[in-house]
Design a protein around this motif. Structure first.
Motif, mmCIF file in Angstrom:
data_model
loop_
_atom_site.group_PDB
_atom_site.id
_atom_site.type_symbol
_atom_site.label_atom_id
_atom_site.label_comp_id
_atom_site.label_asym_id
_atom_site.label_seq_id
_atom_site.Cartn_x
_atom_site.Cartn_y
_atom_site.Cartn_z
ATOM 1 N N GLU A 199 0.845 -1.200 0.000
ATOM 2 C CA GLU A 199 0.000 0.000 0.000
ATOM 3 C C GLU A 199 0.879 1.248 0.000
ATOM 4 O O GLU A 199 0.781 2.112 0.878
ATOM 5 N N THR A 207 -4.645 3.852 -2.404
ATOM 6 C CA THR A 207 -6.046 3.650 -2.042
ATOM 7 C C THR A 207 -6.629 2.432 -2.745
ATOM 8 O O THR A 207 -7.372 1.642 -2.149
ATOM 9 N N ARG A 210 -5.156 -0.643 -1.072
ATOM 10 C CA ARG A 210 -5.743 -0.833 0.256
ATOM 11 C C ARG A 210 -7.180 -1.359 0.138
ATOM 12 O O ARG A 210 -7.585 -2.264 0.881
ATOM 13 N N SER A 211 -7.943 -0.817 -0.795
ATOM 14 C CA SER A 211 -9.321 -1.279 -0.983
ATOM 15 C C SER A 211 -9.355 -2.729 -1.442
ATOM 16 O O SER A 211 -10.209 -3.517 -0.996
ATOM 17 N N GLN A 214 -8.629 -4.940 1.482
ATOM 18 C CA GLN A 214 -9.819 -5.030 2.330
ATOM 19 C C GLN A 214 -10.865 -5.946 1.710
ATOM 20 O O GLN A 214 -11.531 -6.705 2.422
#
Length: 434
Positions: A199, A207, A210-211, A214
């Motif tokens: 990341e 972003t 990271r998304s 997740q």
């Protein structure tokens, strides 16, 4: 449009090349308009004044002395130039044409008709006609032969290449995280969990990474909870099924044989469904691959099927030893065999062979097959076929388990119904490199 790149890197690289090329062209045009043309006008004005002065001086001399004056002037004008000719170049360069045109316009106002010629050393000479005699006056070497000199071209090309290399390096640096996201997405689509993405980098790229991490974490948690739920339900159902089976055995002598057989089949079907739930929930992530002979595994599965009254024809094609999760692969091939006997018709054939860079394990029956439009849907969990093949009991997990195991080995499951034949369920497994 076929020449237009489809990848983001290709499109950005093309855009950068075009922008740099346009920038170089714009810089050249700006240099021409802001530097070369004003300088050309200054030189033309100076030459026109020199021509007027030379003409006035020659008019002040006696006609007999004018040739000597012109020769002396020409020697001074050509001093320092190369003595030998530069070549057979006769045509004027674009810069020389502009220069000649500008000088000619200026001296025409003085009543002088401009006639030019190329000198052997590459310079330009102007004809002055005085009292019927022609005198060729060499113009001093104040004008470069070309607008684009070697140094200018080298600097322009070098700066363009340097800018292009830097832009492509920067674009590749930006494109690398996107490539990692695409590769991770392909890994996830193949049923395997990708490694977490770094990341770092620009905010937007970080972003996205990271998304995606997740998302993978949420899918992992959902899969874990679903597996836990299925395992719990299946485990809880095993106890009442065992009691039912024991009750049937106890009451076997007091009941009609047909009823006992029906109840026994129902318990076995429910037990098979529970077993599929357990297999689907268990997964195969903890099992390590070991060198395994597909032909030996096919022989063992064929013998086990024959022991249960389901003899199969074996067609072994000398498949090589592959690194396989043995229990998972036995479960996958066993599910294909069970699917053939449950939904198809005898004879059932289990075959192995090598085609190209793939080892193939195929189970073929002689039933009614499936609709080709349903092939992909049947590989999904809890999806069952049409009434012709789906009339018997089942949870719709058998082929989903096979598909997941195939993907875990880097392979795939194919379902095909050739004309006049039954379903051919084909496991394609990649051969190891080398």
């Amino acid at each position: 449009m076929k020449l237009f790149p489809r990848s983001l890197f290709g499109r950005n690289a093309l855009l950068l090349v075009l922008l740099i090329a346009l920038g170089q062209i714009g810089g050249g045009l700006l240099l021409r308009e802001m530097v070369i043309k004003p300088r050309l006008d200054q030189i033309a004005e100076s030459v026109a004044r020199n021509v007027a002065a030379i003409r006035a001086g020659m008019l002040a001399l006696p006609p007999a002395q004018r040739p000597a004056f012109v020769d002396g002037f020409n020697q001074q004008a050509t001093a320092g130039r190369a003595d030998k000719a530069r070549g057979p170049r006769v045509l004027l360069t674009p810069l020389e044409r502009g220069f000649v045109r500008s000088v000619s316009a200026r001296i025409a106002s003085q009543g002088v008709e401009a006639v030019w010629r190329r000198e052997p050393d590459g310079g330009l000479a102007l004809r002055l006609t005085l009292d019927g005699s022609d005198h060729w006056v060499v113009m001093p070497g104040l004008l470069p032969a070309r607008e684009l000199t070697g140094a200018l071209v080298a600097v322009s090309v070098g700066s363009a290449l340097l800018a292009l290399a830097g832009a492509l390096w920067f674009q590749r640096r930006l494109n690398r995280p996107l490539v990692r996201v695409v590769e991770a997405a392909h890994t996830l689509a193949a049923g395997r969990e990708p490694m977490p993405l770094p990341e770092d980098g620009p905010t937007e790229v970080a972003t996205v990474s990271r998304s995606f991490n997740q998302l993978v974490g949420s899918l992992r948690q959902t899969e874990r909870e679903r597996a836990l739920m299925l395992a719990g339900i299946s485990h809880d159902l095993r106890t009442p099924l065992t009691k039912l089976r024991l009750g049937v055995e106890i009451l076997r002598d007091r009941m009609e044989p047909e009823l006992v057989s029906s109840m026994t089949r129902s318990v076995e079907e429910m037990d098979a469904i529970v077993g599929q739930f357990l297999d689907f929930a268990r997964g195969d992530g903890d099992e390590l691959p070991v060198p395994t002979s597909l032909d030996d595994m096919a022989r063992a599965l064929g013998a086990a099927s024959a022991d249960h009254g389901r003899p199969m024809a074996l067609q072994l094609g000398g498949a090589p030893t592959l690194p396989l999760r043995q229990q998972a692969m036995q479960r996958a091939i066993g599910n294909l065999i069970e699917n053939a006997w449950r939904h198809g018709r005898a004879p059932v054939t289990l075959s192995t062979r090598v085609v190209g860079q793939e080892a193939i394990v195929e189970v073929a029956d002689h039933g009614d097959g499936i609709d080709p439009a349903e092939a992909d849907a049947l590989k999904q969990a809890f999806r069952r076929g049409n009434a012709d093949r789906g009339g018997t009991a089942g949870a719709g997990l058998g082929l989903a388990i096979v598909q997941r195991i195939a993907q875990a080995h880097g392979g795939r499951l194919e379902l095909e119904t050739p004309p006049g034949e039954g379903l051919h369920a084909r496991l394609r497994l990649p051969l190891p490199p080398g």
